[in-house]
Each structure stands twice: as C-alpha cells, then as structure tokens.
Design an enzyme around this catalytic site. Structure first.
Site, PDB file in Angstrom:
ATOM      1  CG  ASN A 120      86.089  28.875  37.842  1.00  0.00           C
ATOM      2  OD1 ASN A 120      86.259  28.777  38.686  1.00  0.00           O
ATOM      3  ND2 ASN A 120      85.307  27.549  36.837  1.00  0.00           N
TER       4      ASN A 120
ATOM      5  CG  HIS B  56      82.554  34.274  40.144  1.00  0.00           C
ATOM      6  ND1 HIS B  56      81.989  35.854  40.193  1.00  0.00           N
ATOM      7  CD2 HIS B  56      83.568  34.360  40.140  1.00  0.00           C
ATOM      8  CE1 HIS B  56      83.143  36.292  41.221  1.00  0.00           C
ATOM      9  NE2 HIS B  56      84.259  35.802  40.460  1.00  0.00           N
TER      10      HIS B  56
ATOM     11  CG  HIS C  68      84.007  36.927  36.395  1.00  0.00           C
ATOM     12  ND1 HIS C  68      83.957  35.889  36.853  1.00  0.00           N
ATOM     13  CD2 HIS C  68      85.030  37.593  36.616  1.00  0.00           C
ATOM     14  CE1 HIS C  68      85.257  35.864  37.663  1.00  0.00           C
ATOM     15  NE2 HIS C  68      85.933  36.378  36.787  1.00  0.00           N
TER      16      HIS C  68
ATOM     17  CE  LYS D 164      87.772  38.623  45.998  1.00  0.00           C
ATOM     18  NZ  LYS D 164      88.420  38.087  44.867  1.00  0.00           N
TER      19      LYS D 164
ATOM     20  CD  GLN E  68      93.702  42.478  38.750  1.00  0.00           C
ATOM     21  OE1 GLN E  68      94.498  41.730  38.150  1.00  0.00           O
ATOM     22  NE2 GLN E  68      92.259  42.722  38.207  1.00  0.00           N
TER      23      GLN E  68
ATOM     24  CB  SER F 166      86.606  34.740  44.777  1.00  0.00           C
ATOM     25  OG  SER F 166      88.175  34.278  44.380  1.00  0.00           O
TER      26      SER F 166
ATOM     27  NE  ARG G 258      93.077  32.147  43.225  1.00  0.00           N
ATOM     28  CZ  ARG G 258      93.939  32.802  42.160  1.00  0.00           C
ATOM     29  NH1 ARG G 258      93.734  34.198  42.163  1.00  0.00           N
ATOM     30  NH2 ARG G 258      95.220  32.863  41.412  1.00  0.00           N
TER      31      ARG G 258
HETATM   32  O1  PAF Z   1      91.921  39.550  37.463  1.00  0.00           O
HETATM   33  C1  PAF Z   1      91.767  38.929  36.634  1.00  0.00           C
HETATM   34  O2  PAF Z   1      90.857  38.066  35.470  1.00  0.00           O
HETATM   35  C2  PAF Z   1      93.167  39.028  35.930  1.00  0.00           C
HETATM   36  O3  PAF Z   1      93.632  39.539  36.515  1.00  0.00           O
HETATM   37  C3  PAF Z   1      93.021  38.936  34.589  1.00  0.00           C
HETATM   38  C4  PAF Z   1      92.606  40.741  34.913  1.00  0.00           C
HETATM   39  C5  PAF Z   1      92.080  39.186  33.259  1.00  0.00           C
HETATM   40  C6  PAF Z   1      94.189  39.507  34.321  1.00  0.00           C
HETATM   41  O4  PAF Z   1      94.605  38.160  33.909  1.00  0.00           O
END
Ligand code: PAF
Length: 281
Positions: A28, A30, A33, A146, A150, A182, A184
């Site tokens: 998905n 955007h 990415h 963002k 993570q 995002s 979402r």
């Molecule tokens: O950030 C994300 O899209 C996910 O958490 C990732 C790093 C691809 C792991 O599924």
C-alpha cells in the site's frame, strides 16, 4: 523489474549481485516508501523492495485482515522509482510452518512507547525483518524515521546479532499541510483528514518550545501534558506524547543535553485511525 513470490526464485535472482539494498514494506505504498526506494538505489548493486503484510506484528483487534493489499499499484510505483526486484511472498511461503522461533527484543526498547500500547509488536517486526534480511541477503536496508522506535529496535537487533547489513534511516515524507505520509492515512474520512494536521502541528509546537529553552525535566513534563490536552480538546484520543533521548528513547534527565539529542514522539487516535508521528529536536 522482476516480481518474485518464492524464496527459491529470489535466491536465484540475487545470485548475480553482491550488495542488495533492501526496503522492507507492507505494501500500500505511498510517496514515503518511494522516497526510501530512491534513497536505497545508489546504496547497492540491486534494489529490492519487499511487500509482506506480517501477521505476527498485528494484535488480534488490529487491522491485519483489512490492511490494504494493492500489489499491482505498488509494483507500478516501484517500477517508476527504478526498483529492480519486488519480493512479495505469500504467508505460506514466508511462514510455511508456524513461526515458533521468534526474536524477543528487550523490554527496555520494546515495551515503551509503541510497545506499551502494542504488546508484541516489536517482536513480530523483528522476527519478520530478520527473515526478510536473510532472504534478500541485504547488505543495506532502509527504514523510515516515521517509525522511529522501529528503526531504533531494528538497529539494535542488527548490532546485537552482528548481521552484515547497514541500516539506514529515511526522512519522513509529509503532505503539504504537514501530515506524515502513512498507509493508514487512507482510513481517515475527509473531515478527519483535514483535522489530522493537528498531530504534526502539536509536535512542531513542542520542538519550538524546547528549542526556545523549555528543556528542563519539569518543562518537558509540562509540554507533554499540554500536548496531550491539546489533542484531547480537539477530539483526539492520544496514547502518548513523549520527549525522549534519541539514543535509547528513554526519559530525559536534567543532565542530558536536549536540543540536537532529543525527539518528540506521539501516537493518537482520530476516530478509529491510530496515527503516529515524531520530530527530532
Ligand atoms: O514498517 C513496516 O512497514 C513494517 O513494520 C516492516 C518493517 C515492513 C515489517 O513488517
């Protein structure tokens, strides 16, 4: 651009390369990415994007089933961005048996902030990222800032497991009004989309105040509380607004340098959509 669905095909496609630069995603896609893919391109001899909606990082009440799967549109964007290989495995391909070996990130990193509100999330992320880095033989991997926590958790995992991959952070891409891009955001109604700008505005206000000198522990507590109240007053349900050390996302003490070393992170729900954002201070 090759679109590959199996590990065996991926291995043979990667045979010719020494330095895959990889952008793991859940699809998905955007512009955020795509910026990561463009950033990855000069960092390797082949650019790989992975698309996999990872069940392990979703809690039962979260949006795993409804998370948008848009492979065709994603591939079109990736091709335009100059991606060489898309690895989009099925669940049966990536998890052919129950994934009972899991990465367990330390509580100090994984039960704070997002981890407090999404128990098990970072364990699920680390497990799939470890598998995707192995599958793609990544020498460089790019993750968006963002998802600040993570990125930090993944950096720590890679360091502690001595994985031969360089982790690179990509800047957050924003809409014209400042909303962090995002997947979402697509869940927001037109009215919510207009109101969504308040999250980044609130963070900008915090950055300005801290940079103007409100940086003692007491100031920080007051700014956090004030930000939570602002969001609540405008109908949001904030989970947290915290100013933390960039290095380990722990609380700032009075001996810490703040400007240049801190980040303000927030998560809040607007209607049924939970958004996160952060700004370095
Ligand atoms: O950030 C994300 O899209 C996910 O958490 C990732 C790093 C691809 C792991 O599924």
């Amino acid at each position: 651009m090759q679109v590959i669905h199996t590990l065996a095909e991926l291995r043979s496609a990667l045979d010719a390369y020494r330095h895959p630069a990889v952008v793991p995603t859940m699809g998905n896609l955007h512009a955020g990415h795509i910026a990561l893919v463009r950033q990855a391109k000069p960092l390797g001899d082949v650019t790989v994007a992975t698309i996999f909606v990872n069940r392990l990082q979703f809690a039962p009440h979260e949006d795993f089933d409804t998370y948008p799967r848009t492979l065709e549109a994603d591939c079109k964007q990736l091709q335009e961005a100059g991606c060489d290989i898309v690895f989009a495995p099925s669940e049966a391909e990536l998890y052919p048996v129950a994934q009972t070996f899991r990465v367990q990130p330390p509580d100090a990193l994984a039960t704070i902030l997002e981890g407090h509100f999404r128990p098990g999330f970072f364990g699920g992320v680390c497990t799939v990222v470890l598998k995707l880095l192995a599958a793609t033989q990544a020498r460089t991997a790019v993750f968006g800032k963002k998802d600040y926590q993570q990125l930090m958790v993944i950096r720590n995992m890679v360091q502690q497991f001595a994985l031969p991959v360089h982790i690179v952070g990509g800047e957050t891409q924003r809409a014209a009004d400042g909303l962090a891009l995002s997947s979402r955001n697509g869940y927001l109604s037109p009215d919510e989309r207009q109101r969504a700008v308040l999250l980044s505005q609130t963070l900008h206000h915090v950055v300005q105040e801290v940079q103007a000198g409100r940086s003692s522990v007491a100031d920080i507590a007051a700014l956090e509380a004030q930000s939570m109240k602002t969001l609540s007053d405008y109908g949001w349900k904030p989970d947290y607004v915290h100013i933390r050390r960039r290095s380990d996302l722990q609380a700032i003490t009075d001996t810490d340098a703040v400007v240049g070393h801190a980040v303000v992170l927030a998560a809040a729900r607007l209607g049924t959509t939970r958004l996160i954002d952060n700004l370095e201070i």
